[in-house]
Design an enzyme around this catalytic site. Structure first.
Site, PDB file in Angstrom:
ATOM      1  N   HIS A 151     -16.041 -10.190  -0.875  1.00  0.00           N
ATOM      2  CA  HIS A 151     -15.256 -10.736  -1.992  1.00  0.00           C
ATOM      3  C   HIS A 151     -14.972 -12.223  -1.745  1.00  0.00           C
ATOM      4  O   HIS A 151     -15.070 -13.054  -2.653  1.00  0.00           O
ATOM      5  CB  HIS A 151     -13.936  -9.973  -2.165  1.00  0.00           C
ATOM      6  CG  HIS A 151     -14.141  -8.504  -2.392  1.00  0.00           C
ATOM      7  ND1 HIS A 151     -13.176  -7.557  -2.158  1.00  0.00           N
ATOM      8  CD2 HIS A 151     -15.236  -7.812  -2.802  1.00  0.00           C
ATOM      9  CE1 HIS A 151     -13.662  -6.361  -2.429  1.00  0.00           C
ATOM     10  NE2 HIS A 151     -14.909  -6.489  -2.819  1.00  0.00           N
ATOM     11  N   LYS A 171     -37.530 -22.537  -1.644  1.00  0.00           N
ATOM     12  CA  LYS A 171     -37.763 -23.784  -2.388  1.00  0.00           C
ATOM     13  C   LYS A 171     -36.569 -24.124  -3.285  1.00  0.00           C
ATOM     14  O   LYS A 171     -36.078 -25.252  -3.282  1.00  0.00           O
ATOM     15  CB  LYS A 171     -39.044 -23.595  -3.217  1.00  0.00           C
ATOM     16  CG  LYS A 171     -39.217 -24.473  -4.426  1.00  0.00           C
ATOM     17  CD  LYS A 171     -40.533 -24.192  -5.135  1.00  0.00           C
ATOM     18  CE  LYS A 171     -40.412 -23.181  -6.261  1.00  0.00           C
ATOM     19  NZ  LYS A 171     -39.691 -23.659  -7.430  1.00  0.00           N
ATOM     20  N   CYS A 190     -40.255 -18.764  -3.923  1.00  0.00           N
ATOM     21  CA  CYS A 190     -39.139 -19.178  -4.793  1.00  0.00           C
ATOM     22  C   CYS A 190     -37.826 -19.415  -4.057  1.00  0.00           C
ATOM     23  O   CYS A 190     -37.236 -20.487  -4.190  1.00  0.00           O
ATOM     24  CB  CYS A 190     -38.911 -18.124  -5.873  1.00  0.00           C
ATOM     25  SG  CYS A 190     -40.321 -17.960  -6.958  1.00  0.00           S
ATOM     26  N   ASN A 226     -13.972  -7.047   1.957  1.00  0.00           N
ATOM     27  CA  ASN A 226     -13.153  -8.240   1.736  1.00  0.00           C
ATOM     28  C   ASN A 226     -13.912  -9.519   2.084  1.00  0.00           C
ATOM     29  O   ASN A 226     -13.730 -10.549   1.440  1.00  0.00           O
ATOM     30  CB  ASN A 226     -11.849  -8.140   2.536  1.00  0.00           C
ATOM     31  CG  ASN A 226     -10.815  -7.328   1.767  1.00  0.00           C
ATOM     32  OD1 ASN A 226     -10.991  -7.056   0.572  1.00  0.00           O
ATOM     33  ND2 ASN A 226      -9.760  -6.915   2.423  1.00  0.00           N
ATOM     34  N   PHE A 236     -34.964  -8.371   7.503  1.00  0.00           N
ATOM     35  CA  PHE A 236     -35.555  -9.617   7.962  1.00  0.00           C
ATOM     36  C   PHE A 236     -35.160 -10.778   7.034  1.00  0.00           C
ATOM     37  O   PHE A 236     -34.583 -10.586   5.970  1.00  0.00           O
ATOM     38  CB  PHE A 236     -37.078  -9.424   8.013  1.00  0.00           C
ATOM     39  CG  PHE A 236     -37.802 -10.500   8.768  1.00  0.00           C
ATOM     40  CD1 PHE A 236     -37.217 -11.151   9.837  1.00  0.00           C
ATOM     41  CD2 PHE A 236     -39.093 -10.851   8.401  1.00  0.00           C
ATOM     42  CE1 PHE A 236     -37.892 -12.139  10.524  1.00  0.00           C
ATOM     43  CE2 PHE A 236     -39.782 -11.829   9.088  1.00  0.00           C
ATOM     44  CZ  PHE A 236     -39.172 -12.487  10.144  1.00  0.00           C
ATOM     45  N   LYS A 296      14.141  -1.361   2.314  1.00  0.00           N
ATOM     46  CA  LYS A 296      13.030  -0.774   1.537  1.00  0.00           C
ATOM     47  C   LYS A 296      13.286   0.721   1.303  1.00  0.00           C
ATOM     48  O   LYS A 296      13.031   1.246   0.215  1.00  0.00           O
ATOM     49  CB  LYS A 296      11.709  -0.979   2.283  1.00  0.00           C
ATOM     50  CG  LYS A 296      11.291  -2.448   2.343  1.00  0.00           C
ATOM     51  CD  LYS A 296       9.834  -2.618   2.738  1.00  0.00           C
ATOM     52  CE  LYS A 296       9.484  -4.102   2.819  1.00  0.00           C
ATOM     53  NZ  LYS A 296       8.101  -4.380   3.057  1.00  0.00           N
ATOM     54  N   TYR A 305     -30.987  -6.897  -2.921  1.00  0.00           N
ATOM     55  CA  TYR A 305     -30.859  -7.909  -1.843  1.00  0.00           C
ATOM     56  C   TYR A 305     -29.679  -7.657  -0.917  1.00  0.00           C
ATOM     57  O   TYR A 305     -29.237  -8.576  -0.241  1.00  0.00           O
ATOM     58  CB  TYR A 305     -30.732  -9.328  -2.427  1.00  0.00           C
ATOM     59  CG  TYR A 305     -31.840  -9.707  -3.384  1.00  0.00           C
ATOM     60  CD1 TYR A 305     -33.160  -9.740  -2.945  1.00  0.00           C
ATOM     61  CD2 TYR A 305     -31.564 -10.005  -4.703  1.00  0.00           C
ATOM     62  CE1 TYR A 305     -34.185 -10.077  -3.817  1.00  0.00           C
ATOM     63  CE2 TYR A 305     -32.591 -10.342  -5.589  1.00  0.00           C
ATOM     64  CZ  TYR A 305     -33.894 -10.370  -5.132  1.00  0.00           C
ATOM     65  OH  TYR A 305     -34.893 -10.701  -5.999  1.00  0.00           O
ATOM     66  N   VAL A 341       0.837  -1.205   0.000  1.00  0.00           N
ATOM     67  CA  VAL A 341       0.000   0.000   0.000  1.00  0.00           C
ATOM     68  C   VAL A 341       0.874   1.259   0.000  1.00  0.00           C
ATOM     69  O   VAL A 341       0.635   2.200  -0.760  1.00  0.00           O
ATOM     70  CB  VAL A 341      -0.972  -0.041   1.204  1.00  0.00           C
ATOM     71  CG1 VAL A 341      -1.665   1.288   1.391  1.00  0.00           C
ATOM     72  CG2 VAL A 341      -1.998  -1.154   1.000  1.00  0.00           C
ATOM     73  N   THR A 359      -1.153  -4.782   9.165  1.00  0.00           N
ATOM     74  CA  THR A 359      -2.036  -5.184  10.276  1.00  0.00           C
ATOM     75  C   THR A 359      -2.362  -6.666  10.089  1.00  0.00           C
ATOM     76  O   THR A 359      -3.486  -7.020   9.744  1.00  0.00           O
ATOM     77  CB  THR A 359      -3.342  -4.348  10.300  1.00  0.00           C
ATOM     78  OG1 THR A 359      -3.922  -4.363   8.992  1.00  0.00           O
ATOM     79  CG2 THR A 359      -3.123  -2.934  10.744  1.00  0.00           C
TER      80      THR A 359
END
Ligand SMILES: NC(=O)c1ccc[n+]([C@@H]2O[C@H](COP(=O)([O-])OP(=O)(O)OC[C@H]3O[C@@H](n4cnc5c(N)ncnc54)[C@H](O)[C@@H]3O)[C@@H](O)[C@H]2O)c1
Length: 435
Positions: free
Chosen positions: A216, A270, A267, A213, A261, A35, A256, A11, A86
Site C-alpha cells: 500500500h 526501455k 518494452c 502495508n 527473475f 478505555k 506481475y 482494532v 505493536t
C-alpha cells in the site's frame, strides 16, 4: 461464543462492536481504566464510522462489557483476542513488549481455568510470534499448548475510517495455527462473514500484514511520484491514474506479482529508462521509480551469485528469451547472467526451442549478436546435451517435454529455478530464486 478482547484501541474497539453484532458475548480488557470505563458506558474508545452505534447496541443487549481484571476475562471466555499495540522500537523493529505482557496475563488467567482456551493474535506481529507465544504461555501457566490452549494467527486488514465496513466485508479471512481446534473456533466465530476463509502456514499469516502495508505504501509513493512528474509536464495526474486503474488486467491485478527473475524484453526496461530520463531533465528526484532498475540488476546478480556459490563450471540454461512463449531476446535478463558467467570462464550451453537463430531478424538479431557474438556455439537443439553435460541447470522456461526430464535428472545436478515449477521442487539439489 464468549470472547475476551485484550487491547481496546482501534482494532480492539472495532472488534468488540462487530463481534457483539455477530452474536458473540464480548468482554474487553485494557490496562487503561479510562478505555474500560468508556466501553462500560456503552461508548467507543475511538472515533470511527458506525462504531458508536454498534457499541451502544451491544451494551444495551448485554453483549458488551469491559474490565481491567485480565484473570476474570480469561476465566469468563473461551477465546481471547490479542489486539494490543505493536509500535516500532527505536531501531525500527516491532516492539513486542505489549504482546508479551498480554500473553503472560492470559497465561496467569489460564492457571485458574480448566477448560480449553483459544488465543487469537489479531495484532500485527513478527514471524515466529505464534510459536513463541505458545512457549511463553506454557511457561507462565504450566498448561500445555495443543492440549489446554492453542494460539491462532488471524491478521487484521481493516482500514481506519472504514473499519466497520472492512470488518464485516473483508476480501478474505486468514487464519493459521498448529491446532485444528483453533482453526475451527476461528471458523465458527466468523461463520456469518461472507468471505473466503483461508487456512495458511503460520509464517505466511504473520508476514502477510507487513507485505500488504508495504505494498500500500509503495502504491501511494508510486502514485505521488507519477503525480510529481505529471505536474511538471502539465498533465492531469488524477485523471491519468483513474485511467491507469481501469486496466485491471495488467495494472491493478495479480499480473506481475509473482516472485521470480528480473524483468526484461523490448518494452519495460526501455520505457522505464525513458520516464527516468524525463524526470532527470526536470531535476526531479523520484526515489522509487529511479531505483526500480537497481532492484532488477540485483535480481540478476542474485542468480549469478547462486551459480558461482555452487563452485561448478558447466552451466546449462533452459530458456534464453525474455519470457516464455516468445523468441524475443532483446534485454532478456538471462543474457546478462550468461555474459557475466562467460567472462569468468564458465562453460555455458543454452536450450530454447523458440529461438531459431537463422529465423530471427532485425533488432532482435542485432541485440543477441552484439551481446553474445558466440551464441551459435552456445545454443543446442538437444536438451539431453544440457542434461548430460551441465553440473548446474538454470530453468528460465517451462518447455513441456523438458520439465519431466529435469525432474528425473541426476540428483547430483543442481537446479536453479527462476520461474517456480512445482514439479522440480522434489529434485534433491533444487533451489528457487526467491522461494
Ligand atoms: N489501527 C489499525 O488500523 C490497524 C489495522 C490492522 C492491524 N493493526 C494492528 O493491530 C494492533 C493494535 O493496533 P491499534 O491501532 O488498535 O493499537 P492502539 O494503540 O490503538 O491500542 C492498543 C491498546 O492495547 C492496550 N494494551 C496494551 N497492553 C495491554 C495489555 N497487556 N492488556 C490489555 N490491553 C493492553 C493499550 O492500552 C491500548 O488501548 C497493532 O499490532 C496494529 O499494528 C492496526
Amino acid at each position: 461464543m464468549k470472547i475476551s478482547i485484550f487491547g481496546l484501541g482501534y482494532v480492539g474497539c472495532v472488534s468488540i462492536g462487530c463481534l457483539a453484532d455477530l452474536g458473540h458475548d464480548v468482554l474487553g480488557v485494557d490496562t487503561n481504566p479510562a478505555k474500560v470505563a468508556l466501553i462500560n458506558k456503552g461508548k467507543p474508545t475511538i472515533v470511527e464510522k458506525s462504531i458508536s452505534e454498534l457499541i451502544r447496541k451491544g451494551k444495551k443487549a448485554g453483549k458488551i462489557s469491559a474490565t481491567v481484571d485480565y484473570r476474570k476475562a480469561v476465566k469468563k471466555s473461551d477465546v481471547s483476542f490479542l489486539c494490543v499495540g505493536t509500535p516500532n522500537t527505536d531501531a525500527g523493529h516491532l516492539n513486542m513488549e505489549y504482546i508479551n505482557n498480554a500473553a503472560i496475563q492470559i497465561a496467569e488467567g489460564l492457571k485458574h481455568k480448566k477448560s480449553f482456551h483459544t488465543v487469537i493474535i489479531r495484532s500485527t506481529v513478527v514471524p515466529g510470534t505464534n510459536r513463541r507465544l505458545i512457549g511463553l504461555i506454557e511457561e507462565y501457566s504450566g498448561r500445555k499448548g495443543g492440549k489446554d490452549f492453542c494460539v491462532v494467527s488471524n491478521p487484521e486488514f481493516l482500514r481506519e475510517g472504514n473499519a466497520v465496513e472492512d470488518y464485516f466485508h473483508p476480501s478474505l479471512t486468514v487464519v493459521a495455527s498448529d491446532s485444528d481446534i483453533g482453526i475451527e473456533t476461528a471458523r465458527s466465530i466468523y461463520e456469518k462473514i461472507d468471505a473466503p476463509f483461508k487456512v495458511v502456514d503460520i509464517n505466511i499469516a504473520e508476514i502477510l500484514k507487513f507485505v500488504n502495508n508495504t505494498f500500500h505504501a509503495l502504491k501511494i509513493t508510486f502514485a505521488n511520484e507519477i503525480g510529481n512528474i505529471c505536474k511538471r509536464l502539465n498533465i492531469d495526474s488524477v485523471e491519468l491514474m483513474d485511467l491507469f486503474a481501469m486496466d485491471n488486467k495488467l495494472n491493478t491485478s495479480k499480473a506481475y506479482l509473482r516472485p521470480g527473475f528480473a524483468f526484461g524484453g523490448s518494452c519495460l526496461p526501455k520505457d522505464l529508462r525513458a520516464l527516468n530520463t524525463i524526470a532527470h531533465d526536470y531535476y526531479l528526484q523520484l526515489p522509487i521509480i529511479n531505483n526500480i532498475e537497481n532492484s532488477n540488476i540485483l535480481q540478476k546478480k542474485l542468480v549469478y551469485d547462486m551459480v558461482t556459490g555452487l563452485n561448478k563450471k558447466r552451466i546449462g540454461i533452459i530458456g534464453l528469451s525474455f519470457k516464455e512463449g516468445t523468441d524475443d531476446l532483446r534485454e532478456s535478463p538471462i543474457i546478462d547472467v550468461i555474459e557475466r558467467l562467460m567472462g569468468k570462464g564458465y562453460e555455458i550451453k543454452v536450450y530454447d526451442e523458440n529461438v531459431n537463430l537463422s529465423a530471427i531478424i532485425g533488432a532482435n538479431k542485432s541485440f543477441i549478436f552484439s551481446r553474445l557474438p558466440h551464441i551459435k556455439r552456445l545454443l543446442t537443439a538437444d536438451v539431453n546435451e544440457i542434461l548430460k553435460e551441465s553440473d548446474v541447470i538454470i530453468v528460465n522456461a517451462r518447455f513441456p517435454g523438458v520439465i519431466g526430464k529435469l525432474a528425473k535428472s541426476n540428483p547430483r545436478k543442481h537446479i536453479i529455478d527462476l520461474i517456480h515449477i512445482d514439479e522440480l521442487r522434489k529434485h534433491k539439489n533444487y533451489q528457487g530464486i526467491s522461494w
